[in-house]
Write an enzyme that holds these catalytic residues in place. Sequence first.
Site, PDB file in Angstrom:
ATOM      1  N   PRO A   1       0.831  -1.212   0.000  1.00 55.60           N
ATOM      2  CG  PRO A   1      -0.788  -1.588   1.639  1.00 55.60           C
ATOM      3  CD  PRO A   1       0.538  -2.097   1.139  1.00 55.60           C
ATOM      4  CD  GLU A   2       3.783   2.680  -3.852  1.00 58.10           C
ATOM      5  OE1 GLU A   2       3.743   3.783  -4.445  1.00 58.10           O
ATOM      6  OE2 GLU A   2       4.391   1.691  -4.295  1.00 58.10           O
TER       7      GLU A   2
ATOM      8  CE  LYS B   1       5.002   4.457   1.087  1.00 54.39           C
ATOM      9  NZ  LYS B   1       6.118   3.513   0.905  1.00 54.39           N
TER      10      LYS B   1
ATOM     11  CG  HIS C   1      -2.012 -13.694   8.986  1.00 55.12           C
ATOM     12  ND1 HIS C   1      -0.954 -14.119   9.769  1.00 55.12           N
ATOM     13  CD2 HIS C   1      -2.099 -14.560   7.942  1.00 55.12           C
ATOM     14  CE1 HIS C   1      -0.411 -15.191   9.208  1.00 55.12           C
ATOM     15  NE2 HIS C   1      -1.069 -15.475   8.110  1.00 55.12           N
TER      16      HIS C   1
ATOM     17  NE  ARG D   1       6.423  -9.784   4.255  1.00 57.88           N
ATOM     18  CZ  ARG D   1       7.170  -9.400   3.216  1.00 57.88           C
ATOM     19  NH1 ARG D   1       6.595  -9.120   2.056  1.00 57.88           N
ATOM     20  NH2 ARG D   1       8.480  -9.285   3.324  1.00 57.88           N
TER      21      ARG D   1
ATOM     22  NE  ARG E   1      17.646  13.548  -2.818  1.00 55.98           N
ATOM     23  CZ  ARG E   1      17.667  12.849  -1.698  1.00 55.98           C
ATOM     24  NH1 ARG E   1      17.548  13.469  -0.546  1.00 55.98           N
ATOM     25  NH2 ARG E   1      17.790  11.544  -1.708  1.00 55.98           N
TER      26      ARG E   1
ATOM     27  NE  ARG F   1      11.773  -1.043  -3.411  1.00 54.89           N
ATOM     28  CZ  ARG F   1      10.639  -0.569  -2.875  1.00 54.89           C
ATOM     29  NH1 ARG F   1      10.685   0.407  -1.987  1.00 54.89           N
ATOM     30  NH2 ARG F   1       9.480  -1.081  -3.222  1.00 54.89           N
TER      31      ARG F   1
END
Length: 277
Positions: free
Chosen positions: A2-3, A57, A97, A118, A158, A266
């Site tokens: 989930p984002e 999130k 769970h 998890r 940045r 990633r």
Amino acid sequence: MPELPEAEVVARQLRSRILGATLKDCWIGRPDIVRRGLESLDWYRGTTITQIERFGKTVVLAFARESQEGGPRYLAAELGMTGLLLFRAPNPSYQKHTHLILSLTGCPESEVRYWNPRRFGRVSLLDQQGLESFLRKRFGWDPLRGSEEEFRRLVKGRRGRIKSLLLHQQKVAGIGNIYANEILFRAGIHPHARGQTLSFPTITRLYRTMQAVLAEAVACGGSTIRDFLAPDGTAGRFQERHLVYHRAGRPCSTCARPIRRLVTERSSFYCAICQKR
């Protein structure tokens, strides 16, 4: 995983169904799922859910008593890699769970369950000071609420790669690998482009693309790659509109050249023709 769009879908659906409800009871199956505040659990019983918000999130529920005793308190649910907030178990396999159940009255739903196979996600029970500290340490600029000028300052300050900035939760809150790939492709920006080198028009294009992609994903109910479901058990559909994520070797939707995959911290999926440094 989930984002931001998935967390926003969860927050909006909870808001429409349980805002104003009374918390009758709270069952916790795994005490270690509560990161902070387990000792304060009794205070929450009999309170009213007065606010439901998304930060990055994470979904935050606010609780208050009519007497205002102790001020409002909060439950911050971090969805982590596979966490879900559900009104009911979609099937018996979800019983195993389920780590927390909020039993409710005064609303269309009788309960909200926190499910997570998890343990990357956690729940925190926080007072006002604790919530402010939690938000300050974890979340940066919000892509759905922040201004273009704020984003421009972030990018121009940045030196590192633009994709790394999008994934840095203390700088830009809520974007993960799925949406970083999709946003950069649609904006025509290489994931290794350096923030300081991007022109003002390019940053404007990135800002507007980011907001458009995230809004489209929310409207589609998020992306369901593996586990994500909205609280009512509905799967997202935005994965059907992914243009580059996990599409290495497939033709680019713009130029038909194969989508490439870069493996760093990633995986990045991009088009070497359409995305410029």
